[in-house]
Design a protein around this motif. Structure first.
Motif, PDB file in Angstrom:
ATOM      1  N   ASN A 123      22.895  62.825  35.334  1.00  0.00           N
ATOM      2  CA  ASN A 123      24.041  63.006  34.448  1.00  0.00           C
ATOM      3  C   ASN A 123      24.807  61.687  34.355  1.00  0.00           C
ATOM      4  O   ASN A 123      24.930  60.963  35.334  1.00  0.00           O
ATOM      5  CB  ASN A 123      24.940  64.111  35.020  1.00  0.00           C
ATOM      6  CG  ASN A 123      25.924  64.645  33.997  1.00  0.00           C
ATOM      7  OD1 ASN A 123      26.314  63.952  33.069  1.00  0.00           O
ATOM      8  ND2 ASN A 123      26.329  65.895  34.178  1.00  0.00           N
ATOM      9  N   ALA A 124      25.312  61.367  33.182  1.00  0.00           N
ATOM     10  CA  ALA A 124      26.040  60.105  32.995  1.00  0.00           C
ATOM     11  C   ALA A 124      27.400  60.314  32.339  1.00  0.00           C
ATOM     12  O   ALA A 124      28.095  59.349  32.027  1.00  0.00           O
ATOM     13  CB  ALA A 124      25.207  59.143  32.149  1.00  0.00           C
ATOM     14  N   SER A 125      27.814  61.562  32.169  1.00  0.00           N
ATOM     15  CA  SER A 125      29.029  61.850  31.409  1.00  0.00           C
ATOM     16  C   SER A 125      30.297  61.311  32.062  1.00  0.00           C
ATOM     17  O   SER A 125      31.282  61.014  31.377  1.00  0.00           O
ATOM     18  CB  SER A 125      29.165  63.365  31.198  1.00  0.00           C
ATOM     19  OG  SER A 125      29.221  64.039  32.454  1.00  0.00           O
ATOM     20  N   LEU A 126      30.295  61.175  33.399  1.00  0.00           N
ATOM     21  CA  LEU A 126      31.478  60.697  34.104  1.00  0.00           C
ATOM     22  C   LEU A 126      31.291  59.295  34.695  1.00  0.00           C
ATOM     23  O   LEU A 126      32.118  58.840  35.499  1.00  0.00           O
ATOM     24  CB  LEU A 126      31.848  61.669  35.239  1.00  0.00           C
ATOM     25  CG  LEU A 126      32.251  63.085  34.836  1.00  0.00           C
ATOM     26  CD1 LEU A 126      32.431  63.955  36.073  1.00  0.00           C
ATOM     27  CD2 LEU A 126      33.532  63.071  34.008  1.00  0.00           C
ATOM     28  N   ASP A 127      30.245  58.625  34.307  1.00  0.00           N
ATOM     29  CA  ASP A 127      29.904  57.348  34.944  1.00  0.00           C
ATOM     30  C   ASP A 127      31.017  56.312  34.874  1.00  0.00           C
ATOM     31  O   ASP A 127      31.218  55.539  35.813  1.00  0.00           O
ATOM     32  CB  ASP A 127      28.625  56.765  34.324  1.00  0.00           C
ATOM     33  CG  ASP A 127      27.368  57.383  34.923  1.00  0.00           C
ATOM     34  OD1 ASP A 127      27.504  58.299  35.770  1.00  0.00           O
ATOM     35  OD2 ASP A 127      26.261  56.963  34.545  1.00  0.00           O
ATOM     36  N   GLU A 128      31.757  56.274  33.774  1.00  0.00           N
ATOM     37  CA  GLU A 128      32.807  55.257  33.649  1.00  0.00           C
ATOM     38  C   GLU A 128      33.965  55.517  34.611  1.00  0.00           C
ATOM     39  O   GLU A 128      34.684  54.589  34.985  1.00  0.00           O
ATOM     40  CB  GLU A 128      33.308  55.175  32.208  1.00  0.00           C
ATOM     41  CG  GLU A 128      32.293  54.550  31.262  1.00  0.00           C
ATOM     42  CD  GLU A 128      32.916  54.060  29.971  1.00  0.00           C
ATOM     43  OE1 GLU A 128      34.128  53.769  29.956  1.00  0.00           O
ATOM     44  OE2 GLU A 128      32.188  53.960  28.969  1.00  0.00           O
ATOM     45  N   LYS A 129      34.128  56.760  35.044  1.00  0.00           N
ATOM     46  CA  LYS A 129      35.164  57.069  36.038  1.00  0.00           C
ATOM     47  C   LYS A 129      34.633  56.890  37.459  1.00  0.00           C
ATOM     48  O   LYS A 129      35.372  56.510  38.365  1.00  0.00           O
ATOM     49  CB  LYS A 129      35.647  58.512  35.863  1.00  0.00           C
ATOM     50  CG  LYS A 129      36.462  58.749  34.605  1.00  0.00           C
ATOM     51  CD  LYS A 129      36.990  60.168  34.557  1.00  0.00           C
ATOM     52  CE  LYS A 129      37.871  60.373  33.328  1.00  0.00           C
ATOM     53  NZ  LYS A 129      38.422  61.757  33.266  1.00  0.00           N
ATOM     54  N   LEU A 130      33.343  57.171  37.640  1.00  0.00           N
ATOM     55  CA  LEU A 130      32.767  57.173  38.988  1.00  0.00           C
ATOM     56  C   LEU A 130      32.252  55.814  39.438  1.00  0.00           C
ATOM     57  O   LEU A 130      32.265  55.498  40.625  1.00  0.00           O
ATOM     58  CB  LEU A 130      31.610  58.183  39.059  1.00  0.00           C
ATOM     59  CG  LEU A 130      31.923  59.631  38.688  1.00  0.00           C
ATOM     60  CD1 LEU A 130      30.665  60.481  38.808  1.00  0.00           C
ATOM     61  CD2 LEU A 130      33.029  60.201  39.551  1.00  0.00           C
ATOM     62  N   ARG A 133      34.930  49.885  38.640  1.00  0.00           N
ATOM     63  CA  ARG A 133      36.038  49.573  39.542  1.00  0.00           C
ATOM     64  C   ARG A 133      37.387  49.806  38.882  1.00  0.00           C
ATOM     65  O   ARG A 133      37.589  49.465  37.720  1.00  0.00           O
ATOM     66  CB  ARG A 133      35.935  48.123  40.018  1.00  0.00           C
ATOM     67  CG  ARG A 133      34.752  47.833  40.908  1.00  0.00           C
ATOM     68  CD  ARG A 133      34.531  46.354  41.088  1.00  0.00           C
ATOM     69  NE  ARG A 133      34.202  45.716  39.800  1.00  0.00           N
ATOM     70  CZ  ARG A 133      34.029  44.416  39.628  1.00  0.00           C
ATOM     71  NH1 ARG A 133      34.146  43.593  40.666  1.00  0.00           N
ATOM     72  NH2 ARG A 133      33.736  43.924  38.442  1.00  0.00           N
ATOM     73  N   GLY A 134      38.277  50.425  39.645  1.00  0.00           N
ATOM     74  CA  GLY A 134      39.638  50.642  39.162  1.00  0.00           C
ATOM     75  C   GLY A 134      39.798  51.835  38.249  1.00  0.00           C
ATOM     76  O   GLY A 134      40.906  52.110  37.782  1.00  0.00           O
ATOM     77  N   ASN A 135      38.708  52.561  37.988  1.00  0.00           N
ATOM     78  CA  ASN A 135      38.778  53.698  37.072  1.00  0.00           C
ATOM     79  C   ASN A 135      38.751  55.044  37.795  1.00  0.00           C
ATOM     80  O   ASN A 135      38.339  56.044  37.233  1.00  0.00           O
ATOM     81  CB  ASN A 135      37.607  53.664  36.078  1.00  0.00           C
ATOM     82  CG  ASN A 135      37.863  52.742  34.918  1.00  0.00           C
ATOM     83  OD1 ASN A 135      38.793  51.948  34.956  1.00  0.00           O
ATOM     84  ND2 ASN A 135      37.036  52.827  33.885  1.00  0.00           N
ATOM     85  N   THR A 155      33.553  51.326  43.956  1.00  0.00           N
ATOM     86  CA  THR A 155      34.057  52.298  42.990  1.00  0.00           C
ATOM     87  C   THR A 155      34.285  53.600  43.750  1.00  0.00           C
ATOM     88  O   THR A 155      33.988  53.690  44.945  1.00  0.00           O
ATOM     89  CB  THR A 155      33.051  52.524  41.838  1.00  0.00           C
ATOM     90  OG1 THR A 155      31.871  53.141  42.370  1.00  0.00           O
ATOM     91  CG2 THR A 155      32.696  51.211  41.167  1.00  0.00           C
ATOM     92  N   SER A 156      34.757  54.610  43.066  1.00  0.00           N
ATOM     93  CA  SER A 156      35.116  55.841  43.776  1.00  0.00           C
ATOM     94  C   SER A 156      33.904  56.582  44.326  1.00  0.00           C
ATOM     95  O   SER A 156      34.030  57.364  45.266  1.00  0.00           O
ATOM     96  CB  SER A 156      35.909  56.771  42.848  1.00  0.00           C
ATOM     97  OG  SER A 156      35.121  57.158  41.732  1.00  0.00           O
ATOM     98  N   HIS A 157      32.696  56.328  43.763  1.00  0.00           N
ATOM     99  CA  HIS A 157      31.550  57.149  44.169  1.00  0.00           C
ATOM    100  C   HIS A 157      30.275  56.379  44.512  1.00  0.00           C
ATOM    101  O   HIS A 157      29.239  56.999  44.762  1.00  0.00           O
ATOM    102  CB  HIS A 157      31.233  58.180  43.081  1.00  0.00           C
ATOM    103  CG  HIS A 157      32.190  59.336  43.065  1.00  0.00           C
ATOM    104  ND1 HIS A 157      33.505  59.199  42.692  1.00  0.00           N
ATOM    105  CD2 HIS A 157      32.028  60.640  43.400  1.00  0.00           C
ATOM    106  CE1 HIS A 157      34.116  60.378  42.775  1.00  0.00           C
ATOM    107  NE2 HIS A 157      33.255  61.259  43.206  1.00  0.00           N
ATOM    108  N   ASP A 158      30.303  55.057  44.545  1.00  0.00           N
ATOM    109  CA  ASP A 158      29.063  54.349  44.907  1.00  0.00           C
ATOM    110  C   ASP A 158      28.679  54.622  46.368  1.00  0.00           C
ATOM    111  O   ASP A 158      27.504  54.685  46.716  1.00  0.00           O
ATOM    112  CB  ASP A 158      29.177  52.842  44.642  1.00  0.00           C
ATOM    113  CG  ASP A 158      30.210  52.139  45.505  1.00  0.00           C
ATOM    114  OD1 ASP A 158      29.864  51.736  46.613  1.00  0.00           O
ATOM    115  OD2 ASP A 158      31.359  51.988  45.045  1.00  0.00           O
ATOM    116  N   TYR A 159      29.694  54.805  47.227  1.00  0.00           N
ATOM    117  CA  TYR A 159      29.391  55.129  48.630  1.00  0.00           C
ATOM    118  C   TYR A 159      28.698  56.487  48.738  1.00  0.00           C
ATOM    119  O   TYR A 159      27.768  56.657  49.535  1.00  0.00           O
ATOM    120  CB  TYR A 159      30.666  55.140  49.469  1.00  0.00           C
ATOM    121  CG  TYR A 159      30.429  55.594  50.894  1.00  0.00           C
ATOM    122  CD1 TYR A 159      29.931  54.714  51.859  1.00  0.00           C
ATOM    123  CD2 TYR A 159      30.677  56.911  51.281  1.00  0.00           C
ATOM    124  CE1 TYR A 159      29.692  55.126  53.165  1.00  0.00           C
ATOM    125  CE2 TYR A 159      30.449  57.336  52.579  1.00  0.00           C
ATOM    126  CZ  TYR A 159      29.945  56.436  53.511  1.00  0.00           C
ATOM    127  OH  TYR A 159      29.705  56.857  54.795  1.00  0.00           O
TER     128      TYR A 159
END
Length: 275
Positions: A123-130, A133-135, A155-159
Motif C-alpha cells: 500500500n502506498a496511500s499514506l507514504d508521504e506521511k509515513l 521527514r517532518g511529515n 521518518t515516523s515509520h522507517d524503523y
C-alpha cells in the motif's frame, strides 16, 4: 542514491559474510558485525544529509525500502546478541526461554497489525506521511521513540519497516534453534553429495520447490526443507531467510539460477535431438 546504496549494501554484506566465516566465537562475531552496521549507517546518514533527495519519491523509496534493509540487520544482530548472552543452561530452560522470545515477536505483530497489512500489501496511500521527514501524523499512533530519534535521518515509520524485516529473521533464527534442540540425539541423514554451486542458487531452488508444494503435499516447513538440503548436500546455508529477502529485493535477475537451469536443460535437450 540507488548506486551509492547498492554499493554500500554490497560492501556491508560482503564484510558480514567474511566475519561469519572467519570468526569462530559467536558473541565476538556478532559484536564485530554490529560495529560494521553502525559505521555503515553513519556513512549513509552523512551522504543523505550532504546530498539530499532529488524528489519526494526518492525520499520515500529510501526510507521505505532502502534504509530499513540495513537498519533491520542492526536490529537482528543486536537481538541475537541479547538472546545468546541471556540464554540459560539446560535443554528445558532453553526451550522455555526461546518460546518466550517468540511470544514477544507475536505481541509486536499483534500490536502493529494494521501497519503490517499496509506494508506487506505494498500500500502506498499514506507514504508521504509515513516515509517523508517532518511529515509525521500524531493520529497514526506514533511510537514515543520517534520523537527522540534523529529527525534529519528518520521518518515516523522507517524503523517499523526495519523491525518487521528483522522480526521475520529473528523468528526464523529462534525456530531454527528450537528445531535443532528437538533433533538432538536423532540420527542425521547420510551425506552422499557435496553442493558445489553458490548458496544463493540452492536457496532459490529450495524456495521454488517449497512454494510449488512438492514436499508433503505442500505441508513441509521451509526450515525442515532447508535442513534436509544442508544434510543431504553437505552445505551450510546460514541465515537462508535473509538471503531470500535479498533475492526478493533484487530489481533484476531474482531467479537467475532457475532461469539458467531452464535454459541449460532446453539447450541439452535440443543438442540430444540434433537441433
Amino acid at each position: 542514491m540507488d548506486k551509492f546504496y547498492n554499493d554500500t549494501l554490497y560492501k556491508l554484506d560482503t564484510a558480514i559474510n567474511e566475519l561469519e566465516i572467519e570468526v569462530d566465537c559467536p558473541t565476538q562475531r556478532v559484536e564485530a558485525i554490529i560495529h560494521l552496521i553502525v559505521n555503515c549507517l553513519s556513512e549513509i546518514r552523512e551522504y543523505v544529509l550532504k546530498r539530499g533527495f532529488k524528489n519526494v519519491n526518492e525520499e520515500i523509496r529510501f526510507f521505505k525500502h532502502q534504509k530499513p534493509v540495513i537498519f533491520s540487520k542492526l536490529i537482528y544482530y543486536n537481538s541475537i546478541y541479547k538472546i545468546e548472552t541471556k540464554k540459560p543452561y539446560g535443554s528445558k530452560p532453553i526451550r522455555k526461554y526461546l518460546n518466550r522470545e517468540l511470544k514477544k515477536l507475536k505481541r509486536y505483530f499483534d500490536n502493529n497489525l494494521d501497519f503490517y497489512k499496509y506494508y506487506r500489501t505494498n500500500n502506498a496511500s499514506l507514504d508521504e506521511k509515513l516515509f517523508v521527514r517532518g511529515n509525521h501524523d500524531i493520529k497514526l499512533c506514533l511510537d514515543t521513540g520517534y520523537f527522540q530519534s534523529d529527525l534529519t535521518f528518520s521518518t515516523s515509520h522507517d524503523y517499523k519497516v526495519a523491525k518487521i524485516i528483522a522480526n521475520d529473521l529473528i523468528q526464523v533464527y529462534i525456530e531454527d534453534q528450537l528445531y535443532n534442540k528437538d533433533q538432538e540425539g536423532k540420527p542425521k541423514a547420510s551425506k552422499k553429495l557435496n553442493w558445489t554451486g553458490s548458496k544463493v542458487a540452492i536457496i532459490e531452488l529450495i524456495y521454488s520447490l517449497h512454494y510449488q508444494g512438492v514436499f508433503e503435499n505442500g505441508n513441509a516447513d521451509i526450515r525442515l526443507i532447508a535442513k534436509y538440503f544442508e544434510d543431504a548436500f553437505n552445505v551450510n546455508l546460514g541465515n537462508f531467510y535473509q538471503t531470500y529477502l535479498e533475492l526478493r529485493n533484487r530489481k533484476m535477475n531474482q531467479t537467475k539460477f532457475l532461469d539458467t537451469l531452464r535454459e541449460t536443460l532446453i539447450k541439452k535437450m535440443d543438442e540430444q535431438d540434433g537441433i
